[in-house]
Write a protein that holds these residues in place. Structure first.
Motif, mmCIF file in Angstrom:
data_model
loop_
_atom_site.group_PDB
_atom_site.id
_atom_site.type_symbol
_atom_site.label_atom_id
_atom_site.label_comp_id
_atom_site.label_asym_id
_atom_site.label_seq_id
_atom_site.Cartn_x
_atom_site.Cartn_y
_atom_site.Cartn_z
ATOM 1 N N CYS A 65 73.622 28.713 52.096
ATOM 2 C CA CYS A 65 72.724 28.929 53.481
ATOM 3 C C CYS A 65 72.029 30.366 53.373
ATOM 4 C CB CYS A 65 73.686 28.935 54.403
ATOM 5 S SG CYS A 65 74.425 27.365 54.958
ATOM 6 N N ALA A 66 70.838 30.272 53.708
ATOM 7 C CA ALA A 66 69.988 31.619 53.729
ATOM 8 C C ALA A 66 69.696 31.898 55.192
ATOM 9 C CB ALA A 66 68.534 31.439 52.815
ATOM 10 N N SER A 67 69.929 32.992 55.503
ATOM 11 C CA SER A 67 69.790 33.696 57.161
ATOM 12 C C SER A 67 68.836 34.801 56.858
ATOM 13 C CB SER A 67 70.974 34.297 57.732
ATOM 14 O OG SER A 67 72.028 33.070 57.331
ATOM 15 N N PHE A 68 67.906 34.707 57.870
ATOM 16 C CA PHE A 68 66.699 35.754 58.008
ATOM 17 C C PHE A 68 66.945 36.672 59.297
ATOM 18 C CE2 PHE A 68 65.127 31.792 56.217
ATOM 19 C CZ PHE A 68 65.070 32.266 54.789
ATOM 20 N N ALA A 69 66.871 37.805 59.276
ATOM 21 C CA ALA A 69 66.919 38.694 60.548
ATOM 22 C C ALA A 69 65.443 39.025 60.634
ATOM 23 C CB ALA A 69 67.701 40.073 60.244
ATOM 24 N N MET A 70 64.602 37.998 61.424
ATOM 25 C CA MET A 70 63.476 37.912 61.422
ATOM 26 C C MET A 70 62.881 38.777 62.767
ATOM 27 S SD MET A 70 61.970 36.471 59.165
ATOM 28 C CE MET A 70 60.387 36.213 59.865
ATOM 29 N N HIS A 71 61.801 39.621 62.938
ATOM 30 C CA HIS A 71 61.167 40.442 64.077
ATOM 31 C C HIS A 71 59.907 39.487 64.634
ATOM 32 C CE1 HIS A 71 60.085 43.396 66.662
ATOM 33 N NE2 HIS A 71 58.954 43.872 66.028
ATOM 34 N N LEU A 100 60.358 31.771 48.961
ATOM 35 C CA LEU A 100 60.127 32.382 50.364
ATOM 36 C C LEU A 100 58.914 33.159 50.017
ATOM 37 C CD1 LEU A 100 63.374 33.602 51.405
ATOM 38 C CD2 LEU A 100 62.644 31.327 51.603
ATOM 39 N N PHE A 101 57.816 33.373 51.178
ATOM 40 C CA PHE A 101 56.761 34.302 51.130
ATOM 41 C C PHE A 101 56.848 35.055 52.473
ATOM 42 C CE2 PHE A 101 52.737 35.408 52.588
ATOM 43 C CZ PHE A 101 52.337 36.709 51.504
ATOM 44 N N ALA A 102 56.803 36.232 52.207
ATOM 45 C CA ALA A 102 56.478 37.144 53.678
ATOM 46 C C ALA A 102 55.990 38.536 53.208
ATOM 47 C CB ALA A 102 57.891 37.493 54.151
ATOM 48 N N PHE A 103 54.998 38.978 53.541
ATOM 49 C CA PHE A 103 54.338 40.251 53.199
ATOM 50 C C PHE A 103 55.219 41.290 53.425
ATOM 51 C CE2 PHE A 103 50.979 43.055 52.413
ATOM 52 C CZ PHE A 103 49.912 42.353 51.844
ATOM 53 N N THR A 104 55.797 41.597 54.553
ATOM 54 C CA THR A 104 57.001 42.611 54.447
ATOM 55 C C THR A 104 58.411 41.714 54.976
ATOM 56 O OG1 THR A 104 55.394 43.761 55.451
ATOM 57 C CG2 THR A 104 57.700 44.656 55.542
ATOM 58 N N GLY A 105 58.948 41.100 53.837
ATOM 59 C CA GLY A 105 59.873 40.309 53.671
ATOM 60 C C GLY A 105 61.250 40.882 54.849
ATOM 61 N N PRO A 106 61.810 39.977 55.560
ATOM 62 C CA PRO A 106 62.959 40.593 56.270
ATOM 63 C C PRO A 106 64.332 40.416 55.575
ATOM 64 C CG PRO A 106 62.549 38.309 56.507
ATOM 65 C CD PRO A 106 61.826 38.798 55.634
ATOM 66 N N ARG A 107 65.468 41.264 56.200
ATOM 67 C CA ARG A 107 66.585 41.212 55.580
ATOM 68 C C ARG A 107 67.120 39.684 55.327
ATOM 69 N NH1 ARG A 107 70.868 44.663 55.662
ATOM 70 N NH2 ARG A 107 69.582 46.016 56.997
ATOM 71 N N ILE A 108 67.531 39.346 54.045
ATOM 72 C CA ILE A 108 68.023 38.164 53.873
ATOM 73 C C ILE A 108 69.567 37.939 53.522
ATOM 74 C CG2 ILE A 108 67.975 36.008 52.228
ATOM 75 C CD1 ILE A 108 65.125 36.594 51.997
ATOM 76 N N ARG A 109 70.389 37.156 53.689
ATOM 77 C CA ARG A 109 71.717 36.830 53.715
ATOM 78 C C ARG A 109 71.837 35.582 52.950
ATOM 79 N NH1 ARG A 109 76.734 38.735 53.644
ATOM 80 N NH2 ARG A 109 78.553 37.284 54.126
ATOM 81 N N VAL A 110 72.300 35.460 51.812
ATOM 82 C CA VAL A 110 72.663 34.157 51.386
ATOM 83 C C VAL A 110 74.192 33.942 51.188
ATOM 84 C CG1 VAL A 110 72.344 32.832 49.116
ATOM 85 C CG2 VAL A 110 70.728 34.030 49.991
#
Lengths: 556, 212
Positions: free
Chosen positions: B120-126, B70-80
């Protein structure tokens, strides 16, 4: 005035002490000589004196003594003779540590290093400043990047640097067969002023007949010299700002010298390395001026170093308001003692400091370009309300205030971005410690913060007396933080915090040194040196484990 | 001052001990991967909270971490969450603030290999964009979000503690460190060691001289 006149020169304490020691030693020897007083002793002493005199004559005949004397005079005139030996050792430690990092980190695996290399290449090969900010580098650089698997390794810690002799042979074939082409697109480095890159053209040309990797290695060594200067100035800053406990200066100087992030950035081709040195130098000069008063030499030195800062990296703009405030406050003080003529010092300092900026603006204006070039364009793209921007910048560093919009939900920026970024984020922002390390690091950091707080409470009366000086440092800090925050806000919310990289705060390393000195002193007269020793050990451990981490990430 | 000497010696001894302990440990190795050498593809991009699932995976025994591309500059919280037959069998999460092209999430290891699991990967995105990398695949086998197929399968790597210790890897690390640089050779490693020791010795001597 009386305080300035009565202030003891910072270097005087150790010099006096060492002179005393010499005097003590002489008197002890003298006593012994009278006590012993045998003929044999006198004969031996005379023979030794004759041998020494003969040696001195031979040496001076060869011309070494005059040269040495001239060098000593020169260093005295430059003020170098008054720099304590401990400061030089701190500088040496920082320099060697940065060299170590420069060998350890694979070529170009530091943020934006290919772009900074390309800028130097453009300047050295064509003698002109870069015009293209494209990410497409010159053929020679691109071939090298492919040869060392740069694109696979960057930001992908599951991939490692080349590890087989076949890959090495392939790389050597590539390096040998790729012709040296001139000029290059320089990517993100385009907006930067040219001074650092101009200096880097020296090692670039020295290794001109070699490959890209040869030139890069030599250029990295030049950056390492700036790490030495940073540590030296940090030491001198704490000596001026906190003269009370000379033993504690070493704690500040050594800790800065051993900071792994300083090693990483100064072991790479990046103008940040020079900016750290310039900023630490400015903190030192301002502290010196606050302690001894502003004179023409200091005003010119502050102005000249500021001009160098402007010519080194755009980020220096963040420190400039604080430096300007410092010159105003110092001139006001001088005016109280010597009348309005002291304001000439202000004019002198600011004139020298802002001359490159004004010259740059004038050249642009005459050639029908925006006065501050690419920076003008960036300023023009400011968006959102001022309040939203202030709120964002606040939250980028500190917890959200009640009643404000949350720009970073689920993220405690103070620790997760800045503290963790300091503790361990190496390579191309892709090399981290296991999560528990960052939690553990909060323990020594918390202890240092508590001791520093204790020390500040203990010397609160002195702090009140030096409120103006502290305000100047605070404006420098706030200016830099605001600059980094404003740059991040431009790309928010597409990217939450693009410039939230701790390296951008390293121009404040001198203040870290001061905080560590205060922490050591906060432990009290008896335990202070022990706590100071432990602080240095923590920095040694941090540096060693950071280097092991990087070795494991790239080469395992 | 004796206390300074004791503090320095004890501190450095502790650092040495910690290095020894670390060298006796084993680094993580890849137990299983679906990453191929072919070109990566962006199979999804999101700026809001999302849950991407991928069926037909195999969870090797003793897996201690799962690595996603995955790529993000400021990565969100991730739950797998790893499920078998609709029942979660392993899970873990990673706090926000990471930055990289991959993110590793620690999970509780299982003693046996479990096949046909769903990851399953969940992202708490903003607001920030997050890109998922993988490889194009037919709709039937592709990863999905709310029963909507993505463009392909996510690249997932299953990590566990390796059998070789860091100490046993030193020769290969030293050999690799000598490659890909201006003057190749193992002497680079020796130079780094000499420099590092010099730095520590200089710092220690200075501490003893100035603080004692």
């Amino acid at each position: 005035m009386s305080r300035r006149g009565g202030a003891r020169a910072p270097g005087s304490t150790p010099t006096k002490r060492s002179t005393d020691k010499r005097e003590d030693a002489t008197s002890v020897n003298g006593d012994r000589r009278t006590q012993v007083g045998t003929r044999a002793f006198t004969r031996r002493a005379r023979a030794t004196q004759r041998r020494r005199a003969a040696r001195r004559t031979r040496t001076s005949e060869r011309g070494v003594a005059p040269i040495a004397a001239r060098l000593r005079a020169l260093s005295r005139r430059a003020g170098l003779g008054r720099i304590p030996r401990a400061a030089w050792i701190c500088a040496l430690v920082a320099c060697l540590n940065a060299v170590c990092w420069s060998i350890l980190t694979p070529p170009f695996q530091v943020p934006d290093e290919p772009d900074h290399y390309a800028y130097v290449k453009q300047l050295a090969d064509t003698g002109s400043l870069p015009v293209s900010g494209r990410e497409q580098p010159a053929e020679e650089i691109l071939a090298t990047l492919i040869g060392i698997r740069y694109f696979e390794v960057r930001q992908q810690p599951q991939h490692h640097a080349i590890a087989t002799s076949n890959e090495q042979a392939e790389l050597e074939r590539t390096l040998a067969s790729t012709p040296h082409d001139t000029g290059s697109a320089v990517g993100v480095a385009r907006s930067q002023p040219p001074l650092y890159y101009a200096l880097e053209t020296i090692p670039y040309r020295l290794a001109g007949s070699g490959t890209v990797l040869d030139r890069l290695a030599l250029m990295r060594l030049m950056s390492a010299l700036f790490a030495g200067l940073t540590a030296l100035f940090a030491f001198l800053f704490v000596r001026e700002a906190l003269p009370g406990a000379p033993w504690a200066w070493t704690v500040g100087g050594l800790s800065v010298a051993l900071a792994p992030l300083l090693g990483l950035m100064s072991g790479a081709v990046n103008p940040d390395s020079m900016l750290f040195a310039v900023s630490a130098g400015l903190f030192y000069l301002l502290a010196r001026a606050f302690r001894r008063g502003l004179d023409a030499r200091l005003a010119i030195a502050v102005g000249a170093l500021s001009a160098i800062g402007f010519l080194t990296k755009v980020n220096f703009v963040g420190l400039a308001p604080g430096v300007l405030l410092g010159l105003i406050v110092l001139s006001n003080r001088a005016a109280r003692a010597s009348g309005r003529s002291a304001y000439r010092l202000l004019a002198l300092g600011t004139g020298v400091a802002f001359s490159p900026v004004l010259l740059y603006a004038a050249v642009n204006a005459l050639s029908n370009h925006a006065p501050f070039g690419i920076v003008s364009g960036a300023l023009g793209t400011t968006r959102g309300s001022l309040l939203a921007q202030i709120n964002y910048i606040w939250q980028l560093y500190l917890p959200r205030l009640p009643g404000t919009v949350n720009d970073f939900p689920g993220l405690f920026t103070t620790t997760q971005l800045w503290f963790d970024g300091y503790v361990g984020l190496y390579g191309y922002l892709d090399t981290t410690f296991p999560g528990w390390v960052y939690t553990l690091a909060l323990v020594p950091a918390g202890a240092i913060a508590l001791l520093c707080g204790r020390s500040l409470v203990q010397c609160r009366a002195a702090l009140r007396e030096r409120a103006a000086e502290l305000a100047v440092y605070a404006v420098m800090v706030v200016g830099l933080l605001a600059l980094v925050g404003a740059a991040s806000f431009k790309v928010f919310p597409k990217t939450d915090a693009e410039f939230a990289q701790t390296r951008y705060l390293l121009p404040l390393l001198a203040l870290l040194a001061a905080a560590l000195v205060l922490a050591a002193r906060g432990a009290g007269r008896r335990w202070g040196p022990v706590v100071g020793t432990l602080i240095v050990v923590v920095f040694v451990a941090h540096d060693v484990f950071s280097q092991l981490l990087v070795a494991g990430r790239f080469y395992s | 001052m004796r206390e300074v000497r004791i503090a320095l010696v004890a501190g450095l001894a502790l650092v040495g001990l910690a290095i020894g302990v670390e060298l006796a440990h084993s680094p993580m190795t890849v137990a299983r991967t679906n990453v191929t050498s072919s070109e990566e593809d962006r199979i999804a991009r999101t700026v809001h909270g999302a849950t991407y699932c991928q069926a037909g995976e195999l969870l090797p025994r003793e897996t201690t971490a799962i690595r996603l591309s995955l790529f993000a500059f400021t990565g969100p919280r991730i739950r797998v969450v790893v499920s078998s037959g609709g029942r979660p069998i392993a899970s873990g999460q990673r706090a926000s603030g990471w930055t990289s092209r991959v993110v590793t999430v620690a999970v509780r290891p299982l003693p046996q290999t479990v096949s046909d699991v769903t990851v399953c990967a969940s992202f708490a995105m903003h607001d920030e964009a997050l890109t998922v990398f993988g490889q194009p695949a037919p709709r039937a086998s592709a990863a999905y979000e709310d029963h909507r197929a993505l463009r392909g399968r996510m690249w997932i790597e299953y990590l566990r503690t390796g059998s070789r210790t860091w100490a046993s890897l030193i020769p290969s690390i030293a050999s690799a460190m000598g490659l890909g640089r201006a003057a190749p050779g193992t002497w680079n490693v020796l130079l780094v060691l000499v420099l590092l020791v010099t730095v520590v010795v200089l710092a220690s001597r200075l501490v003893l001289k100035e603080l004692s």
